[in-house]
Scaffold this active site. Structure first.
Site, PDB file in Angstrom:
ATOM      1  N   LYS A  39     -10.997   1.779  -2.199  1.00 22.24           N
ATOM      2  CA  LYS A  39      -9.036   1.117  -1.627  1.00 22.24           C
ATOM      3  C   LYS A  39      -8.687   2.124  -1.492  1.00 22.24           C
ATOM      4  CE  LYS A  39      -5.760  -1.943  -0.922  1.00 22.24           C
ATOM      5  NZ  LYS A  39      -5.770  -2.644  -0.052  1.00 22.24           N
ATOM      6  N   CYS A  99       2.058  -1.793  -2.076  1.00 22.81           N
ATOM      7  CA  CYS A  99       0.564  -1.095  -1.987  1.00 22.81           C
ATOM      8  C   CYS A  99       0.821   0.630  -1.379  1.00 22.81           C
ATOM      9  CB  CYS A  99      -0.046  -1.825  -0.978  1.00 22.81           C
ATOM     10  SG  CYS A  99      -1.045  -3.329  -1.389  1.00 22.81           S
TER      11      CYS A  99
END
Ligand SMILES: NC(=O)c1ccc[n+]([C@@H]2O[C@H](COP(=O)([O-])OP(=O)(O)OC[C@H]3O[C@@H](n4cnc5c(N)ncnc54)[C@H](O)[C@@H]3O)[C@@H](O)[C@H]2O)c1
Length: 427
Positions: free
Chosen positions: A211, A265
């Protein structure tokens, strides 16, 4: 299968609906009683998420989804526990991690944990956090050992707010456990509740890192696009046209330049790597700086076009960090407003997702597009759907800064305005 979803936010609530739609008995857990009450009435507190309203109403009415504030009791009644509570970061230059919400959720999960349960973290984490921090916390609260008494895995959530159900159908689900049995069980769970391909990787660490690879790649890529845009501006070249042309070659995937990168993010996760590699991660560090400087460069472009910003009024369209999501975290709009004020301008902010009162609570001056005061310039910061059919001829201001290189430059020029963009030559 009984599943507890811990954290019913923008991501957790759609996940709970998804699992229920596959026949699971889902208990959604949240510390916010207003979220729990709304969910139990079949009403989504999360707006702007396609398919969510109908899906939630359907699953609650069918009795497959119920919400509670008692996480431990829900966990005690579940075979699978999915944790999607945010890992926060502070707003300092280094974005220090704040584990309080995740630690608190983990303690509650641990207190309810029963032998044989599978716990999966989906919250983006630094490499090693599942095994090194959360596993031991679960063990301490439950008296059970991961990999022996219960199963523990990490599976990053990769979806994009606004089209989560679509992404759940099409993005491969990456899974890595703290041991092979945990990986296998987590993969089997996702094969049951998702239609997408499930990819099992070697370990929880590989899964966590995947990720960070994905998101840091995007930040670095955008920084490169921004550097290309700054170079192209000096040479009078349309950077976006050059990038689009280059991207017709299958190895080129250059992203779009713009006023900066926001949200929880992309501007945050590179720090998970940077903190963990004091001597390395040179490109991610530099990319962060390049992207953070873009809003300031936009203000500088405006100052140049207007002669001075002192005494001017500038309308900023879009407080949200990106289009059609009600999220302000690390939005470039904050830097725009700050830099405009510093330069002596009066920034007005419009965002169709925020009421005037909400904007005032952020100490911003709200603007109503129907009754705008005289404005010198307009900056498009987030390209909300509402802005797609703006009538530029009816908009005030003599300069438009297109912060996302998406507007119809010819229409803006035809409206008698100067068009500026990050990545396109001025006109
Ligand atoms: N938002 C995105 O676009 C996105 C995309 C991919 C992945 N993610 C991941 O999802 C995580 C969650 O993001 P989000 O957007 O859903 O957050 P959010 O802020 O919308 O929701 C978080 C929810 O968790 C609840 N919560 C907080 N502490 C809790 C606790 N101790 N116990 C139970 N509930 C608790 C909050 O009340 C809130 O309802 C992010 O940290 C990120 O890792 C987010």
């Amino acid at each position: 299968m009984r599943v507890a979803v811990v954290g019913l936010g923008k991501i957790g609530l759609p996940l709970a609906v998804q699992y229920a739609s596959k026949g699971c008995a889902v208990l959604g857990c949240d510390i916010d009683p207003s979220v729990v009450a709304a969910v139990n009435q079949g009403l989504s507190p999360v707006r702007e998420e396609a398919e969510l309203d109908a899906g939630l109403a359907r699953e609650v009415a069918a009795g497959r989804l119920r919400a509670t504030t008692d996480t431990s009791a829900a966990v005690a009644a579940s075979e699978v526990v999915v944790v999607i509570v945010p890992l926060m970061v502070d707003h300092g230059p280094d974005r220090q991690l704040d584990y309080r919400a995740l630690d608190c959720a983990t303690r509650d999960v641990g207190r309810g944990l029963r032998p044989g349960a599978l716990v999966i973290y989906e919250t983006t984490l630094p490499v090693g956090a599942t095994r090194g921090r959360l596993g031991p916390a679960l063990a301490a609260a439950s008296g059970l050992a991961p990999g022996r008494d219960f199963w523990l895995a990490f599976s990053p959530e990769r979806v994009y707010s606004g089209r989560i159900f679509l992404d759940l159908r099409r993005y491969p689900k990456i899974v890595g456990g703290v041991d092979p049995e945990s990986t296998a069980r987590a993969a089997a769970f996702y094969r049951r509740v998702l239609e997408a391909e499930v990819i099992a990787v070697d370990s929880a660490e590989t899964s966590e890192f995947s990720k960070l690879v994905e998101t840091t790649y995007r930040d670095v890529n955008i920084a490169l696009a921004n550097e290309f845009a700054l170079y192209a501006a000096q040479r009078g070249i349309d950077a976006q046209q050059a990038i689009d042309a280059a991207n017709t070659q299958p190895y080129a995937h250059v992203h779009r330049p713009g006023l900066g990168v926001g949200g929880h993010c992309i501007p945050v996760y590179p720090y998970f790597l940077i903190h963990d590699a004091p001597e390395g991660m040179h490109l991610p560090r530099l990319a962060r700086r390049v992207n953070d400087e873009m809003a300031g460069r936009g203000v500088w472009l405006l100052a140049e076009a207007l002669g001075t910003l002192r005494g001017t009024t500038v309308l900023v369209l879009g407080l949200a960090y990106r289009e059609d999501v009600k999220e302000t975290a690390f939005s470039p709009a904050w830097t725009l407003v700050q830099e405009l004020r510093r330069a002596g301008a009066r920034p007005l902010v419009h965002d169709p997702l925020f009421s005037a009162d909400e904007l005032r609570r952020f100490e911003l001056e709200p603007a109503d597009l129907a009754t705008l005061p005289p404005v010198d310039a307009v900056v498009l910061q987030a390209y909300h759907g509402r802005y797609r059919d703006l009538d530029w001829a009816a908009m005030p201001g003599r300069v438009v800064l297109d912060g996302r290189s998406v507007l119809d430059a010819a229409a803006i020029r035809a409206a008698g305005k100067r068009y500026l963009a990050i990545g396109r030559p001025p006109a």
